[in-house]
Design an enzyme around this catalytic site. Structure first.
Site, PDB file in Angstrom:
ATOM      1  CG  ASP A 119      -2.717   4.704   8.554  1.00  0.00           C
ATOM      2  OD1 ASP A 119      -1.658   5.360   8.508  1.00  0.00           O
ATOM      3  OD2 ASP A 119      -3.122   4.016   7.594  1.00  0.00           O
ATOM      4  CB  SER A 166      -0.937  -0.001   1.213  1.00  0.00           C
ATOM      5  OG  SER A 166      -0.206  -0.100   2.422  1.00  0.00           O
ATOM      6  CG  HIS A 207      -0.947   4.089   4.623  1.00  0.00           C
ATOM      7  ND1 HIS A 207      -1.820   3.383   5.430  1.00  0.00           N
ATOM      8  CD2 HIS A 207      -0.534   3.230   3.666  1.00  0.00           C
ATOM      9  CE1 HIS A 207      -1.933   2.144   4.975  1.00  0.00           C
ATOM     10  NE2 HIS A 207      -1.158   2.024   3.900  1.00  0.00           N
TER      11      HIS A 207
END
Length: 791
Positions: free
Chosen positions: A268, A94, A271
């Site tokens: 979070d 990600s 990221h």
């Protein structure tokens, strides 16, 4: 006692710190710094590409500065031009997906992050590049299979691969030591295909960014910064196992350094915030595209440009001059001669030496040329070779206003009594040019053009230079009536000598140094206005109002000439697009820059000429009181004019601070001037005319050289960045580079003055021969394309 201590302090400073010692010290500093940077480049084994990818720092909230080089901010048109028909693959988890989105937003700012999270995401720009994100959350056999298939089928492989993964391995296996060992083994297995792919393509391994452990969710708590450091170390060892060879796989580590400063802004904890992702994407864009597009303000990953024919000829000329000088010196031909003070060619004043100048010998002329050659070598090393580092500008109020306070404190400390108390006397005009030039230098190096109020006040300073040009040259022609060719050639030579040499050595067009073409153009206009029939001088106009009226009509004609050009861009472009005039005024094949610069201050010279005429007429009529300590006018008139001038200054500053944008400000700038207000404030009080700052006046005498030299040996990348002589210490770097810069500018002013005596003889026959030779040489230069580089 305080006054005595003050005087003794200045005398003590001047005794030990003079310009000769300063120049010797600067020469030693240049030699030592050149040796230091050469050794560090040779033994350090790092180039600007590695600096770009490996390290840097934040200058501001979102402004990233790579170590030692400049980061270009790519626009979507530039990105498309660079990545045309290229396929770029982003492989990983990600975090790589985030980097992928930031990268494609450079190509297409309208792109949205609407792909499925754990799937491949294609992106295709119809005309230019193809980019894909491939979901491989772990370094495993699936990733290896994809890399092997590209390595075995060259036709299918991407042109650029950006790859990285680790956090999922830590998360899925709770950060176990066995998983780290398996990660190392998997990295070793993909090292061979990655290295094979990197033989003809760019492969970037993205080192893992840190996390904010405090805000990680429960299912991510095992992803610690300690674990990330271990996985990064494993990646570096596995993919860079050839310790004695240059690694083919490139490591993107700079984005990790940026993340260390911004990870606390993560929502979070895993990221990165968008601004930090954009830093990584822009670093990749610079690494891929700088060599191809060669942006001026993107010095990272750029090689030294090849020498043009004119640069080679210039180098050969300086080398031959040095050899000839050494031969003559060894043969015993030596004579020492003190240079004359530099005349003020910008304002039109020129003081004759008290004694006749001794003619220059051939050896002395060769010595001056040899010095100029050594200085030009320093210019080339600073701004064309990759010897010294460059960094980008970043404006803050403190970087502009704090140095400003320092220089004005110094200016007040070094004050002297004026030799004469006339309005705008020589010491005062030198002082004026000096502090204006220092303000302009601080403005340039701090990047203060981004702040509109400062930008507009500096625009006034540039206009004031042109005002002085009109005032000084008009006064000279009106009082002395010297329209001879010798005078014209002396002024043109001193104005243009340094710029012409720089055009050859630095491979730049004449218009690049815009101020010199501007001042040269206006000098020719002033000369033409005053020299054309009927020539009206003060001695002719005395006692006759008719000639004063005739001169005012001449000035009115000049004003109409200016308005005709200013309000007809088509006519302006037709005139200045005619060959060979266009060769002098074009920049990148267009005269738009010349049009902009000319139009911006089009009335400043006219105002200077008109003010000079009115002042000299009033002075001749004995209307003014210019005695020591006396106000210029009667008390009542002086107080009234001072009040109006101060109000004008305040009003202008309020208006400049309220400007919406530069375009709006520039449209109004030619019609709003506070230059006359400054002249009145500075000269109406008698004590104001009786004192001047010798500190500012010293810089004023070399203001032209300071303005031109800053392009390459104080600033860098043709003024887009800052020269870095002392890496890692910005404050010390500014002090050292400024010291060398000022010494070089002063030496060039002396060389120009000395060579002017050789190049411009007083005998008309010899002067005509020199002019024919110069015309032939310049014609050859204009016919060549060497002075028109591609930007």
């Amino acid at each position: 006692m305080a006054v005595l201590a003050y005087s003794l302090g200045k005398r003590e400073i001047n005794q030990y710190f003079n310009i000769k010692n300063a120049k010797l010290l600067s020469l030693v500093a240049v030699i030592l710094l050149s040796v230091f940077h050469s050794i560090s480049r040779y033994y350090g084994g790092r180039d600007t590409c590695e600096w770009l990818l490996s390290s840097g720092r934040f200058l501001g909230e979102n402004v990233w500065q790579p170590y030692g080089c400049m980061l270009h901010k790519y626009k979507n048109t530039e990105a498309k031009a660079c990545l045309q028909n290229k396929k770029i693959a982003f492989i990983g988890d990600s975090r790589i997906r985030q980097l992928f989105y930031s990268f494609i937003k450079i190509i297409n700012p309208e792109a949205r992050e609407d792909g499925n999270k754990h799937e491949n995401i294609p992106f295709a720009d119809r005309e230019f590049s193809v980019n894909d994100f491939l979901w491989y959350a772990e370094v495993n056999n699936s990733m290896k299979g994809q890399l092997m298939s590209w390595a075995e089928r060259p036709s299918a492989k991407p042109d650029v691969i950006i790859i990285g993964a680790a956090t999922w391995s830590i998360k899925l296996h709770s950060g176990s030591s066995e998983t780290l060992l398996q990660y190392k083994a998997n990295l070793t297995s993909i090292a061979a295909p990655l290295e094979k792919l990197s033989e003809h393509n760019d492969v970037y391994w993205v080192l893992q960014d840190p996390v904010n452990e405090e805000v990680l969710s429960e299912n991510r708590k095992m992803i610690t910064n300690e674990q990330i450091d271990l996985y990064n170390a494993a990646a570096v060892r596995a993919l860079n196992h050839k310790r004695n060879a240059k690694a083919r796989v490139k490591f993107l580590e700079a984005s990790r350094q940026a993340a260390m400063e911004t990870i606390t802004q993560s929502v979070d904890g895993l990221h990165l915030p968008e601004s930090t992702r954009n830093v990584g994407a822009m670093i990749l864009m610079n690494s891929m595209c700088n060599k191809l597009l060669k942006p001026i303000d993107g010095s990272c990953c750029q090689s030294v440009p090849p020498l043009s024919v004119l640069q080679k000829l210039a180098a050969g000329f300086f080398l031959v001059a040095c050899v000839c000088f050494l031969v003559l010196h060894l043969l015993g031909y030596s004579r020492h001669r003190k240079s004359r003070p530099v005349p003020d060619v910008e304002s039109g004043e020129e003081k004759k030496p008290p004694t006749a100048a001794v003619p220059f010998s051939l050896q002395e002329a060769l010595q001056s040329v040899c010095k100029m050659g050594i200085i030009m070598l320093y210019f080339y090393l600073c701004d064309r070779a990759n010897l010294f580092m460059k960094e980008q500008k970043f404006y803050t109020h403190s970087t502009f206003f704090i140095p400003l306070i320092y220089i004005f404190v110094l200016g007040i400390f070094y004050n002297e009594n004026s030799k004469e108390t006339k309005l705008l006397n020589r010491e005062q005009t030198d002082e004026w040019k000096g502090w204006m030039q220092l303000v302009i230098l601080i403005y340039h190096i701090s990047g203060a053009s981004a702040f509109i109020p400062v930008y507009m006040h500096v625009r006034v300073l540039v206009a004031a230079y042109l005002f002085q040009t009109g005032y000084g040259h008009f006064s000279f022609f009106w009082l002395k009536g010297d329209f001879g060719l010798y005078r014209v050639c002396q002024v043109l030579f001193r104005l243009n000598f340094l710029v012409v040499v720089l055009c050859l050595v630095m491979d730049r067009p004449y218009q690049f140094y815009y101020f010199v073409p501007l001042v040269t153009f206006w000098f020719v206009v002033i000369y033409g206005t005053m020299a054309m029939w009927p020539q009206i001088l003060q001695i002719k106009a005395n006692g006759s109002g008719f000639w004063h009226l005739a001169l005012l009509l001449k000035l009115l004609g000049l004003l109409l000439f200016i308005c005709c050009f200013a309000y007809s861009q088509g006519l302006f472009e037709k005139v200045f697009s005619v060959w060979p005039i266009s060769k002098l005024f074009e920049l990148q094949g267009s005269i738009h820059e010349w049009w902009f610069r000319w139009k911006l201050d089009r009335f400043a010279v006219f105002h200077g000429m008109l003010f000079a005429f009115l002042y000299l007429v009033l002075q001749k009529c004995q209307v003014l009181s210019e005695g020591k300590g006396e106000p210029l006018f009667s008390i009542k008139i002086s107080n009234c004019l001072l009040f109006i001038s101060v109000v004008s200054f305040i009003t202008y500053s309020i208006w400049a601070s309220g400007c919406k944008n530069k375009t709006q400000c520039n449209e109004m700038h030619p019609y709003i001037s506070v230059i006359l207000a400054f002249v009145l404030i500075r000269n109406i009080p008698g004590y104001g005319r009786s004192l001047y700052s010798s500190f500012f006046a010293w810089f004023g005498k070399i203001s032209l050289e300071l303005f031109i030299c800053q392009y390459h040996i104080w600033l860098a990348a043709d003024t887009r960045g800052i020269l870095v002589l002392i890496p890692g210490n910005p404050s010390l770097n500014i002090i050292v580079s400024s010291f060398i810069f000022v010494c070089v500018a002063h030496e060039i002013s002396q060389i120009t003055n000395d060579l002017a005596q050789v190049a411009i003889p007083k005998e008309s026959g010899a002067l005509m021969k020199r002019l024919l030779a110069a015309a032939l040489l310049l014609g050859l230069i204009v016919l060549s394309d060497g002075g028109q580089p591609a930007y």
